[in-house]
Write an enzyme that holds these catalytic residues in place. Sequence first.
Site, PDB file in Angstrom:
ATOM      1  N   SER A 124     -14.177 -28.648  35.949  1.00 11.02           N
ATOM      2  CA  SER A 124     -13.446 -27.471  36.429  1.00 11.02           C
ATOM      3  C   SER A 124     -12.096 -27.876  36.987  1.00 11.02           C
ATOM      4  CB  SER A 124     -14.282 -26.835  37.547  1.00 11.02           C
ATOM      5  OG  SER A 124     -13.522 -25.869  38.247  1.00 11.02           O
ATOM      6  N   TYR A 148     -18.766 -27.408  46.194  1.00  7.90           N
ATOM      7  CA  TYR A 148     -18.919 -27.162  44.751  1.00  7.90           C
ATOM      8  C   TYR A 148     -17.972 -28.088  43.971  1.00  7.90           C
ATOM      9  CZ  TYR A 148     -17.904 -25.145  40.208  1.00  7.90           C
ATOM     10  OH  TYR A 148     -17.672 -24.996  38.865  1.00  7.90           O
ATOM     11  N   LYS A 152     -18.473 -31.434  41.075  1.00  9.32           N
ATOM     12  CA  LYS A 152     -17.824 -31.644  39.766  1.00  9.32           C
ATOM     13  C   LYS A 152     -17.142 -33.009  39.731  1.00  9.32           C
ATOM     14  CE  LYS A 152     -19.171 -27.952  37.891  1.00  9.32           C
ATOM     15  NZ  LYS A 152     -20.141 -28.008  36.800  1.00  9.32           N
TER      16      LYS A 152
HETATM   17  P1  NAD Z   1     -23.677 -19.515  35.075  1.00  6.26           P
HETATM   18  O1  NAD Z   1     -24.268 -19.518  36.437  1.00  6.26           O
HETATM   19  O2  NAD Z   1     -23.550 -18.209  34.368  1.00  6.26           O
HETATM   20  O3  NAD Z   1     -24.507 -20.492  34.140  1.00  6.26           O
HETATM   21  C1  NAD Z   1     -25.139 -21.662  34.608  1.00  6.26           C
HETATM   22  C2  NAD Z   1     -26.555 -21.660  34.068  1.00  6.26           C
HETATM   23  O4  NAD Z   1     -27.223 -22.832  34.516  1.00  6.26           O
HETATM   24  C3  NAD Z   1     -27.364 -20.466  34.570  1.00  6.26           C
HETATM   25  O5  NAD Z   1     -28.009 -19.858  33.456  1.00  6.26           O
HETATM   26  C4  NAD Z   1     -28.366 -21.088  35.541  1.00  6.26           C
HETATM   27  O6  NAD Z   1     -29.576 -20.365  35.566  1.00  6.26           O
HETATM   28  C5  NAD Z   1     -28.532 -22.481  34.960  1.00  6.26           C
HETATM   29  N1  NAD Z   1     -28.935 -23.514  35.927  1.00  6.26           N
HETATM   30  C6  NAD Z   1     -28.345 -23.811  37.123  1.00  6.26           C
HETATM   31  N2  NAD Z   1     -28.983 -24.843  37.697  1.00  6.26           N
HETATM   32  C7  NAD Z   1     -29.981 -25.220  36.859  1.00  6.26           C
HETATM   33  C8  NAD Z   1     -30.969 -26.228  36.892  1.00  6.26           C
HETATM   34  N3  NAD Z   1     -31.084 -27.067  37.935  1.00  6.26           N
HETATM   35  N4  NAD Z   1     -31.837 -26.342  35.862  1.00  6.26           N
HETATM   36  C9  NAD Z   1     -31.748 -25.493  34.795  1.00  6.26           C
HETATM   37  N5  NAD Z   1     -30.824 -24.516  34.704  1.00  6.26           N
HETATM   38  C10 NAD Z   1     -29.959 -24.381  35.728  1.00  6.26           C
HETATM   39  O7  NAD Z   1     -22.260 -20.235  35.166  1.00  6.26           O
HETATM   40  P2  NAD Z   1     -21.097 -20.320  34.079  1.00  6.26           P
HETATM   41  O8  NAD Z   1     -19.959 -19.514  34.576  1.00  6.26           O
HETATM   42  O9  NAD Z   1     -21.630 -20.092  32.727  1.00  6.26           O
HETATM   43  O10 NAD Z   1     -20.684 -21.836  34.259  1.00  6.26           O
HETATM   44  C11 NAD Z   1     -21.179 -22.849  33.404  1.00  6.26           C
HETATM   45  C12 NAD Z   1     -20.637 -24.194  33.862  1.00  6.26           C
HETATM   46  O11 NAD Z   1     -19.216 -24.159  33.858  1.00  6.26           O
HETATM   47  C13 NAD Z   1     -21.029 -24.576  35.291  1.00  6.26           C
HETATM   48  O12 NAD Z   1     -21.262 -25.966  35.307  1.00  6.26           O
HETATM   49  C14 NAD Z   1     -19.807 -24.217  36.101  1.00  6.26           C
HETATM   50  O13 NAD Z   1     -19.726 -24.999  37.262  1.00  6.26           O
HETATM   51  C15 NAD Z   1     -18.705 -24.560  35.119  1.00  6.26           C
HETATM   52  N6  NAD Z   1     -17.453 -23.832  35.376  1.00  6.26           N
HETATM   53  C16 NAD Z   1     -17.475 -22.454  35.445  1.00  6.26           C
HETATM   54  C17 NAD Z   1     -16.296 -21.761  35.702  1.00  6.26           C
HETATM   55  C18 NAD Z   1     -16.292 -20.260  35.830  1.00  6.26           C
HETATM   56  O14 NAD Z   1     -15.334 -19.717  36.388  1.00  6.26           O
HETATM   57  N7  NAD Z   1     -17.291 -19.536  35.354  1.00  6.26           N
HETATM   58  C19 NAD Z   1     -15.097 -22.471  35.859  1.00  6.26           C
HETATM   59  C20 NAD Z   1     -15.115 -23.861  35.757  1.00  6.26           C
HETATM   60  C21 NAD Z   1     -16.302 -24.533  35.520  1.00  6.26           C
HETATM   61  C1  WQD Z   2      -8.524 -15.453  41.086  1.00  7.50           C
HETATM   62  C2  WQD Z   2      -7.385 -14.790  41.861  1.00  7.50           C
HETATM   63  C3  WQD Z   2      -7.801 -14.624  44.227  1.00  7.50           C
HETATM   64  C4  WQD Z   2     -11.192 -11.817  43.902  1.00  7.50           C
HETATM   65  C5  WQD Z   2     -12.687 -19.828  41.260  1.00  7.50           C
HETATM   66  C6  WQD Z   2     -13.241 -21.149  41.719  1.00  7.50           C
HETATM   67  C7  WQD Z   2     -12.992 -22.201  40.689  1.00  7.50           C
HETATM   68  C8  WQD Z   2     -13.465 -21.783  39.301  1.00  7.50           C
HETATM   69  C9  WQD Z   2     -13.057 -20.390  38.934  1.00  7.50           C
HETATM   70  C10 WQD Z   2     -15.601 -22.795  38.810  1.00  7.50           C
HETATM   71  C11 WQD Z   2      -7.059 -15.475  43.186  1.00  7.50           C
HETATM   72  C12 WQD Z   2      -7.734 -13.254  43.604  1.00  7.50           C
HETATM   73  C13 WQD Z   2     -10.138 -12.684  43.618  1.00  7.50           C
HETATM   74  C14 WQD Z   2     -10.908 -10.580  44.560  1.00  7.50           C
HETATM   75  C15 WQD Z   2      -8.564 -11.141  44.572  1.00  7.50           C
HETATM   76  N1  WQD Z   2     -14.890 -21.800  39.182  1.00  7.50           N
HETATM   77  N2  WQD Z   2      -8.851 -12.348  43.938  1.00  7.50           N
HETATM   78  N3  WQD Z   2      -9.608 -10.300  44.866  1.00  7.50           N
HETATM   79  O1  WQD Z   2     -10.294 -18.726  43.009  1.00  7.50           O
HETATM   80  O2  WQD Z   2      -8.952 -19.199  40.912  1.00  7.50           O
HETATM   81  O3  WQD Z   2     -11.284 -19.940  41.064  1.00  7.50           O
HETATM   82  O4  WQD Z   2     -13.317 -19.479  40.009  1.00  7.50           O
HETATM   83  O5  WQD Z   2     -15.311 -23.936  38.643  1.00  7.50           O
HETATM   84  O6  WQD Z   2     -13.630 -23.343  41.128  1.00  7.50           O
HETATM   85  O7  WQD Z   2     -12.602 -21.504  42.937  1.00  7.50           O
HETATM   86  O8  WQD Z   2     -10.812 -17.529  40.817  1.00  7.50           O
HETATM   87  O9  WQD Z   2     -11.440 -15.242  40.192  1.00  7.50           O
HETATM   88  O10 WQD Z   2     -12.034 -16.078  42.514  1.00  7.50           O
HETATM   89  O11 WQD Z   2      -9.646 -15.613  41.942  1.00  7.50           O
HETATM   90  O12 WQD Z   2      -7.423 -10.841  44.873  1.00  7.50           O
HETATM   91  O13 WQD Z   2     -11.812  -9.779  44.860  1.00  7.50           O
HETATM   92  O14 WQD Z   2      -7.800 -13.461  42.198  1.00  7.50           O
HETATM   93  O15 WQD Z   2      -7.229 -14.633  45.485  1.00  7.50           O
HETATM   94  O16 WQD Z   2      -5.682 -15.361  43.373  1.00  7.50           O
HETATM   95  P1  WQD Z   2     -10.243 -18.862  41.563  1.00  7.50           P
HETATM   96  P2  WQD Z   2     -11.091 -16.070  41.370  1.00  7.50           P
END
Ligand code: NAD
Ligand code: WQD
Length: 346
Positions: A124, A148, A152
């Site tokens: 991430s 969190y 990562k």
């Molecule tokens: P999500 O929560 O929708 O999906 C994660 C899945 O993993 C879920 O289905 C959950 O049930 C499963 N899971 C969690 N822990 C587990 C375990 N111990 N054993 C088996 N299953 C387990 O999240 P997502 O948004 O699809 O994110 C997927 C990956 O991408 C994550 O690693 C997250 O950290 C990373 N990521 C997400 C974002 C984002 O904004 N969504 C951004 C950057 C990185």
């Molecule tokens: C986006 C923008 C907020 C909600 C987070 C995690 C990051 C990654 C992605 C996993 C910002 C603004 C948000 C609201 C708002 N996840 N906002 N009102 O913070 O960039 O990243 O999700 O790895 O680790 O930190 O994403 O969607 O929360 O916010 O104004 O109700 O929207 O301030 O500017 P962010 P976000």
Amino acid sequence: MRVLVTGGAGYIGAHACVVLIERGHDVVIVDNFRNSSPEAVTRLELLLERPIAVERLDLRDRTRLARVFARNRFDAVIHFAALKAVGESCARPLEYFDNNIGGAIALLQEMAAAGVKRLVFSSSATVYGMPDTVPVREDAELRVTNPYGRTKLVTEQLLADVEAGDPAFQVANLRYFNPVGAHASGLIGEAPGGVPGNLMPYVCQVAGGRRERLQVFGGDYPTRDGTGVRDYLHVMDLARAHADALDHLAGDRGGLTVNLGTGRGVSVLELVHAFEAASGRPVPYEIVGRRPGDVAEVFADPSLARERLGWRAELDIEAMCRDAWRWQSLNPDGYRTRAVAAMRAR
Ligand code: NAD
Ligand code: WQD
């Protein structure tokens, strides 16, 4: 390739499964449904018109995980499974370390035992914390600001050590920026439990009438319109990058760490206005104080992903909003909405 997809029922994992299967890979999902629903797998089956192999288990249950490896000869693993809520990770850091780092270690041990040498890891942009300059390159300083993010960073470091100890082991660390949107069918999408913490799902629920108004966190940032700027990325573009990363690893060209973003910053208000245009619905909002820990502006330099994987984002903010809205309007209760209803409404 036969691919183990951990967390494949989750938001990004489910979209990646669509691309992987369409590209001819054989997929086995492992998920404990901690933050997802078996309905997501049913929807994948509807969409792809074939059964999907799924094992309900926690990655940390090594005995059961070993059985999954014994029953399948995997060529590669894509590791999505993790907990991802920043606020929750501050309140319950040990749970995050145990699930995310413990899960990764259990997975690596079973991969080693089974001789599986290729791994794509969901990292991430959170590993950059508050970057000094934008666009952010992969060689920017890594300094996480919450538990969190630490999971990562630590996992990336563990993977680097495992790679160093075994030259045959290859990892693709994919640092996602802000994934949003949904598959164009409207059958799968992001289904947060409770109050959404991220911007796009919150905006979807406001437009859908489930929440009254959006709170915009901060209107006095040094940005174009005073609101925070991020690099939103369509989840289908992101999904495609995973298939590209598998191809890269299959070519034995070594591991890599790449940013996945569009390279374009979009402000909160720009996203709100794009969403209103795409949905034809108003998104009432009020500007409130900044959210602690937020940065003014973060967006990627995605050129390394282009160079190494031949990948670039193709879908713009309009497409992201349009597809997010289609998912929201067809599935107002997320995966609790009956699939048949969602299919008929298409
Ligand atoms: P999500 O929560 O929708 O999906 C994660 C899945 O993993 C879920 O289905 C959950 O049930 C499963 N899971 C969690 N822990 C587990 C375990 N111990 N054993 C088996 N299953 C387990 O999240 P997502 O948004 O699809 O994110 C997927 C990956 O991408 C994550 O690693 C997250 O950290 C990373 N990521 C997400 C974002 C984002 O904004 N969504 C951004 C950057 C990185
Ligand atoms: C986006 C923008 C907020 C909600 C987070 C995690 C990051 C990654 C992605 C996993 C910002 C603004 C948000 C609201 C708002 N996840 N906002 N009102 O913070 O960039 O990243 O999700 O790895 O680790 O930190 O994403 O969607 O929360 O916010 O104004 O109700 O929207 O301030 O500017 P962010 P976000």
